[in-house]
Design an enzyme around this catalytic site. Sequence first.
Site, PDB file in Angstrom:
ATOM      1  N   GLY A 155       0.827  -1.207   0.000  1.00 33.36           N
ATOM      2  CA  GLY A 155       0.000   0.000   0.000  1.00 33.36           C
ATOM      3  C   GLY A 155       0.858   1.252   0.000  1.00 33.36           C
ATOM      4  O   GLY A 155       2.048   1.206  -0.330  1.00 33.36           O
ATOM      5  N   ASN A 156       0.251   2.369   0.364  1.00 35.93           N
ATOM      6  CA  ASN A 156       0.995   3.621   0.474  1.00 35.93           C
ATOM      7  C   ASN A 156       0.394   4.458   1.598  1.00 35.93           C
ATOM      8  O   ASN A 156      -0.545   4.031   2.265  1.00 35.93           O
ATOM      9  CB  ASN A 156       1.005   4.377  -0.865  1.00 35.93           C
ATOM     10  CG  ASN A 156      -0.394   4.660  -1.377  1.00 35.93           C
ATOM     11  OD1 ASN A 156      -1.222   5.244  -0.684  1.00 35.93           O
ATOM     12  ND2 ASN A 156      -0.669   4.225  -2.611  1.00 35.93           N
TER      13      ASN A 156
END
Length: 394
Positions: free
Chosen positions: A203-204
């Site tokens: 993810g981020n």
Amino acid sequence: MNIVLGITAGIAAYKTPQLVRLLTKNGHNVKVILTENAKEFVTPLTLSTVSKNPVLTSFSSPEGNWHSHVELALWADAMLIAPATANTVAKMAHGVCDNLLLATYFSAKTPVFVAPAMDLDMYAHPTVAENLAKLASYGNHIIPATYGELASGLVGQGRMADPEDIVLFIENTLSENLPLKGKKILITAGPTYEAIDPVRFIGNFSSGKMGIALANEAIRQGAEVHLVLGPSSEKNIHSQIHLHRVVSAQQMYEAAVSEFSTCDIAILSAAVVDYTPEIVAPEKIKKKGGNLSLTLVPTVDILASLGKIKTTQTLIGFALETENEVANAQTKLEKKNLNGIVLNSLRDAGAGFGTDTNKVTFITKEKQISFPLKSKEEVAKDILAQIFGILIEK
């Protein structure tokens, strides 16, 4: 929408904390001005708590801060005076300016709403009726008092309209001339999570704050908004937004495509993960020592996909860059068939993931406009103003 709420010294002031709560729940930012005598009916502490803004009662505070009626009037998108007593109505009608609330009213260039509240004989008095008619003739919006039991124990016309009805009256009135009235807007926001196994993901750090700010502001400007939101803990989402919660890039793609054909504008602000594991482990991967290799494959390019099927829609992308920012954004604009692109640089302090501020440059094929660091709510207004300009030019 920014609303200045003026509260005067009537018993109906006890309803104003609920009024403020409803306004803020609908995404409006409220600043309250209390007349000196109104403090006898409702406390500044209560109103500051529900509005999340300091409550103003005079031109200066004990700390020596000056409260400018001109700045308040310029800040406001609308002004509401509720309850409006017979005394304040008379002053408004005849140009008497002896407190901060009235000075702000006489400086206002935005729509003003007046919700009178008084006993039935006062409300029916010819001079009160004449003063309200005069205010209406000046362009003010009068929210009529209602019938019911009054503080005196009498029953008749004079009750301040209920907070729910006041909010509805204001929003319905202002919606007639809002710039995005009748437009359907698709917005993507937040990160995507690409599963590695049942407990891990790629993810981020995107929070979704910028996209949510855009969605909230678009609602305030009259649009029908569909927000496709990746995993985000943000709660400040307007109740009128059509919310589509997703997790992965593929889910975001499917939700976006399903709404795109019927939308007028699409703003893709989401930080979509570029790669996803080729194989998702059905069980938690155990640590066995040594290196672990994952084969990653590209996720679907949502922005490019919509660019290919675009017909009459206005399509806006986002570019978060760390080097050659403008050149990279211009390449993305051209390659993905966009009408405009919003550029962020991680090299700008206060911009990027998780912050409450942003610094953007709006780029089209014809122009490039850079804005200073602002709150994301203000940035949303700037972006939508640029998009509205594109709609006018089409």
